[in-house]
Each structure stands twice: as structure tokens, then as C-alpha cells.
Design a protein around this motif. Structure first.
Motif, PDB file in Angstrom:
ATOM      1  N   ASN A   1       0.790  -1.231   0.000  1.00 49.50           N
ATOM      2  CA  ASN A   1       0.000   0.000   0.000  1.00 49.50           C
ATOM      3  C   ASN A   1       0.821   1.279   0.000  1.00 49.50           C
ATOM      4  N   ALA A   2       2.125   1.172   0.106  1.00 49.89           N
ATOM      5  CA  ALA A   2       2.991   2.345   0.037  1.00 49.89           C
ATOM      6  C   ALA A   2       4.374   1.925  -0.411  1.00 49.89           C
ATOM      7  N   VAL A   3       5.033   2.809  -1.159  1.00 51.76           N
ATOM      8  CA  VAL A   3       6.411   2.547  -1.552  1.00 51.76           C
ATOM      9  C   VAL A   3       7.344   3.216  -0.548  1.00 51.76           C
ATOM     10  N   LEU A   4       8.484   2.598  -0.351  1.00 55.45           N
ATOM     11  CA  LEU A   4       9.521   3.118   0.525  1.00 55.45           C
ATOM     12  C   LEU A   4      10.722   3.484  -0.339  1.00 55.45           C
ATOM     13  N   LEU A   5      11.195   4.722  -0.186  1.00 53.07           N
ATOM     14  CA  LEU A   5      12.306   5.218  -0.992  1.00 53.07           C
ATOM     15  C   LEU A   5      13.479   5.601  -0.107  1.00 53.07           C
ATOM     16  N   ALA A   6      14.673   5.315  -0.576  1.00 47.58           N
ATOM     17  CA  ALA A   6      15.888   5.847   0.026  1.00 47.58           C
ATOM     18  C   ALA A   6      16.413   6.920  -0.917  1.00 47.58           C
ATOM     19  N   VAL A   7      16.402   8.165  -0.463  1.00 48.48           N
ATOM     20  CA  VAL A   7      16.884   9.282  -1.272  1.00 48.48           C
ATOM     21  C   VAL A   7      18.280   9.632  -0.749  1.00 48.48           C
ATOM     22  N   LEU A   8      19.278   9.442  -1.584  1.00 47.40           N
ATOM     23  CA  LEU A   8      20.669   9.468  -1.141  1.00 47.40           C
ATOM     24  C   LEU A   8      21.487  10.474  -1.927  1.00 47.40           C
ATOM     25  N   GLY A   9      22.389  11.143  -1.233  1.00 49.73           N
ATOM     26  CA  GLY A   9      23.340  12.011  -1.888  1.00 49.73           C
ATOM     27  C   GLY A   9      24.614  11.260  -2.216  1.00 49.73           C
ATOM     28  N   PRO A  10      25.517  11.879  -2.979  1.00 54.59           N
ATOM     29  CA  PRO A  10      26.784  11.222  -3.305  1.00 54.59           C
ATOM     30  C   PRO A  10      27.647  11.065  -2.064  1.00 54.59           C
ATOM     31  N   GLY A  11      28.518  10.084  -2.090  1.00 47.19           N
ATOM     32  CA  GLY A  11      29.403   9.876  -0.957  1.00 47.19           C
ATOM     33  C   GLY A  11      30.067   8.525  -1.029  1.00 47.19           C
ATOM     34  N   PRO A  12      31.021   8.285  -0.147  1.00 51.61           N
ATOM     35  CA  PRO A  12      31.709   6.991  -0.151  1.00 51.61           C
ATOM     36  C   PRO A  12      30.760   5.863   0.238  1.00 51.61           C
ATOM     37  N   GLY A  13      30.987   4.719  -0.379  1.00 51.13           N
ATOM     38  CA  GLY A  13      30.168   3.560  -0.041  1.00 51.13           C
ATOM     39  C   GLY A  13      28.745   3.627  -0.539  1.00 51.13           C
ATOM     40  N   LEU A  14      28.498   4.430  -1.587  1.00 53.38           N
ATOM     41  CA  LEU A  14      27.124   4.617  -2.068  1.00 53.38           C
ATOM     42  C   LEU A  14      26.507   3.290  -2.516  1.00 53.38           C
ATOM     43  N   VAL A  15      27.250   2.501  -3.265  1.00 54.52           N
ATOM     44  CA  VAL A  15      26.697   1.234  -3.773  1.00 54.52           C
ATOM     45  C   VAL A  15      26.341   0.303  -2.615  1.00 54.52           C
ATOM     46  N   ASP A  16      27.217   0.221  -1.619  1.00 60.00           N
ATOM     47  CA  ASP A  16      26.930  -0.633  -0.463  1.00 60.00           C
ATOM     48  C   ASP A  16      25.710  -0.128   0.304  1.00 60.00           C
ATOM     49  N   THR A  17      25.558   1.183   0.399  1.00 61.11           N
ATOM     50  CA  THR A  17      24.392   1.759   1.077  1.00 61.11           C
ATOM     51  C   THR A  17      23.114   1.405   0.327  1.00 61.11           C
ATOM     52  N   VAL A  18      23.162   1.515  -0.996  1.00 66.07           N
ATOM     53  CA  VAL A  18      21.994   1.150  -1.815  1.00 66.07           C
ATOM     54  C   VAL A  18      21.646  -0.327  -1.601  1.00 66.07           C
ATOM     55  N   ARG A  19      22.654  -1.176  -1.625  1.00 70.17           N
ATOM     56  CA  ARG A  19      22.407  -2.613  -1.412  1.00 70.17           C
ATOM     57  C   ARG A  19      21.733  -2.858  -0.055  1.00 70.17           C
ATOM     58  N   ALA A  20      22.207  -2.170   0.974  1.00 68.22           N
ATOM     59  CA  ALA A  20      21.654  -2.354   2.313  1.00 68.22           C
ATOM     60  C   ALA A  20      20.182  -1.945   2.356  1.00 68.22           C
ATOM     61  N   PHE A  21      19.841  -0.831   1.718  1.00 62.17           N
ATOM     62  CA  PHE A  21      18.441  -0.401   1.702  1.00 62.17           C
ATOM     63  C   PHE A  21      17.574  -1.354   0.878  1.00 62.17           C
ATOM     64  N   LEU A  22      18.101  -1.858  -0.223  1.00 68.76           N
ATOM     65  CA  LEU A  22      17.343  -2.826  -1.020  1.00 68.76           C
ATOM     66  C   LEU A  22      17.097  -4.102  -0.220  1.00 68.76           C
ATOM     67  N   ASP A  23      18.107  -4.566   0.473  1.00 66.02           N
ATOM     68  CA  ASP A  23      17.942  -5.766   1.296  1.00 66.02           C
ATOM     69  C   ASP A  23      16.927  -5.548   2.420  1.00 66.02           C
ATOM     70  N   ALA A  24      16.841  -4.302   2.904  1.00 67.23           N
ATOM     71  CA  ALA A  24      15.884  -3.988   3.978  1.00 67.23           C
ATOM     72  C   ALA A  24      14.459  -3.869   3.467  1.00 67.23           C
ATOM     73  N   GLY A  25      14.291  -3.666   2.137  1.00 72.37           N
ATOM     74  CA  GLY A  25      12.944  -3.673   1.589  1.00 72.37           C
ATOM     75  C   GLY A  25      12.465  -2.416   0.905  1.00 72.37           C
ATOM     76  N   VAL A  26      13.367  -1.478   0.563  1.00 76.57           N
ATOM     77  CA  VAL A  26      12.889  -0.307  -0.173  1.00 76.57           C
ATOM     78  C   VAL A  26      12.446  -0.708  -1.577  1.00 76.57           C
ATOM     79  N   ASP A  27      11.573   0.124  -2.122  1.00 77.33           N
ATOM     80  CA  ASP A  27      11.071  -0.112  -3.480  1.00 77.33           C
ATOM     81  C   ASP A  27      11.848   0.663  -4.522  1.00 77.33           C
ATOM     82  N   GLY A  28      12.714   1.547  -4.056  1.00 76.65           N
ATOM     83  CA  GLY A  28      13.500   2.320  -4.999  1.00 76.65           C
ATOM     84  C   GLY A  28      14.496   3.206  -4.295  1.00 76.65           C
ATOM     85  N   VAL A  29      15.503   3.613  -5.066  1.00 75.32           N
ATOM     86  CA  VAL A  29      16.483   4.580  -4.585  1.00 75.32           C
ATOM     87  C   VAL A  29      16.476   5.767  -5.542  1.00 75.32           C
ATOM     88  N   VAL A  30      16.663   6.938  -4.961  1.00 75.00           N
ATOM     89  CA  VAL A  30      16.782   8.163  -5.743  1.00 75.00           C
ATOM     90  C   VAL A  30      18.127   8.783  -5.391  1.00 75.00           C
TER      91      VAL A  30
END
Length: 203
Positions: free
Chosen positions: A98-127
Motif C-alpha cells: 500500500n505504500a512505496v519506501l524510498l531511500a533518497v541518497l546524496g553522493p558519498g563513499p560507499g554509495l553502492v553498499d548503502t543502496v544494497r543495504a536499503f534494497l535488502d531492507a525492503g525499499v522499493d527504490g532509490v533516488v
């Protein structure tokens, strides 16, 4: 019958099924105000973060909420990241499709690992906001596709990822795709204004 928000997110991620709209205000600070928690405390308590975002969903009925926004992870990174990930896991269970969860992230070190962590936690998308390394963008595009999740960028740049629309809170217009407010919603914003923005984006 219209698709549930999470199904629309998956259709947008797969670039199929015609035009879909997801209206997601960047209202994390407003959620803290609804929860009656100071901003710093809100970002360090997964129960308060999850409850506040749940209350925001109940109050204004957007298609989704951000579990983090740029700037949040620039201080106390590990603690705040852990809070956001745990809140994401809890919200994924409670909101279902019933709702999407987004991680909206700025540039920085470890960005890919951060995205992976949010995807594993269940977000529906990253911006991704700001200049994103091309190699990182390609990797993020691949890992989000694996998770059937969206990957968008805010702003210009040739990242190969979809662009998110940014629509002013006080001048909503009908759009398709992933639509965000053109900045963070201030914590003193009246809830009806956010409701009107969601309705205006859907047209």
C-alpha cells in the motif's frame, strides 16, 4: 482497477505497463513533527522513525515515503543508517503493497553498499541526488533491477538511470513516473497542503 503503489513501482522499474504515477513528498521532517520528536532523536530511534512515517502515510495518503533523505547520513552515519534500515524493515511489514519506501541518497563513499543495504531492507527504490559516478550508476542500476526496484536520479546528468520529476509543493501539476517534491517539506507545513500536492500530481 488501479494498481497498488508497490505494483506501480515494480511496473515503473521494469519500464512496462504504460504510464504510472507515484507521488512521494520528501516529508521526513514533517513526519518527525507529527511524531512530536526532535529531529536528531527521530533519526536515532527506529521505532519513532517507523511510527512517524506510518502516521504521515495515514495523515496525507501519499503513494510512499522516504526512509532517508540527503544530508541525514552525513552525521552519525553508522547509527543513523542502522536506524533507517531497521525502520525500513518494520515499515515493509506494516505497509505491504500500500505504500512505496524510498531511500533518497546524496553522493558519498560507499554509495553502492548503502543502496544494497536499503534494497535488502525492503525499499522499493532509490533516488540519487547530485553527481553520481557513472560506474556506480551502472552498478546501482543492475542491483535495483535484481531486486525489481526503481533507480532514479534527481537533476541532470547522463547516468543512464530514470529521472524523477520534482514538483513544487505549492504548485502541483499532473505528472507520470516517480514524482517528488522539489525539496524537503518543512516541518511546519500544513497537512492539507501536502494532501493537495498528492492529489494535484495525480491530476
Amino acid at each position: 482497477m488501479s494498481l497498488a503503489p508497490r505494483q506501480r513501482a515494480q511496473a515503473i522499474a521494469a519500464r512496462r505497463g504504460g504510464p504510472h504515477t507515484l507521488a512521494v513528498p520528501l516529508a521526513l521532517r514533517l513526519a518527525a513533527k507529527i511524531a512530536e520528536r526532535p529531529w536528531e532523536a527521530f533519526l536515532s530511534d527506529p521505532t519513532q522513525l517507523a511510527n512517524g512515517l506510518g502516521d504521515l502515510l495515514d495523515a496525507v495518503r501519499p503513494d510512499g515515503v522516504p526512509v532517508t533523505v540527503p544530508g541525514v547520513l552525513t552525521q552519525d552515519r553508522e547509527a543513523r543508517l542502522g536506524t533507517a534500515l531497521e525502520a525500513t524493515r518494520r515499515l515493509r511489514v506494516t505497509v505491504g503493497d500500500n505504500a512505496v519506501l524510498l531511500a533518497v541518497l546524496g553522493p558519498g563513499p560507499g554509495l553502492v553498499d548503502t543502496v544494497r543495504a536499503f534494497l535488502d531492507a525492503g525499499v522499493d527504490g532509490v533516488v540519487l541526488e547530485g553527481d553520481v559516478d557513472a560506474a556506480d550508476a551502472r552498478t546501482i542500476g543492475n542491483v535495483t533491477r535484481f531486486h525489481r526496484a526503481m533507480a532514479h536520479v534527481l537533476g541532470t546528468g547522463n547516468s543512464g538511470l530514470l529521472g524523477a520529476e520534482a514538483v513544487p509543493l505549492d504548485a502541483p501539476v499532473a505528472e507520470t513516473g516517480l514524482v517528488l517534491t522539489d525539496g524537503e517539506v518543512p516541518d511546519g507545513t500544513p497537512l492539507p497542503l501536502v494532501e493537495d500536492w498528492v492529489a494535484g500530481v495525480h491530476g
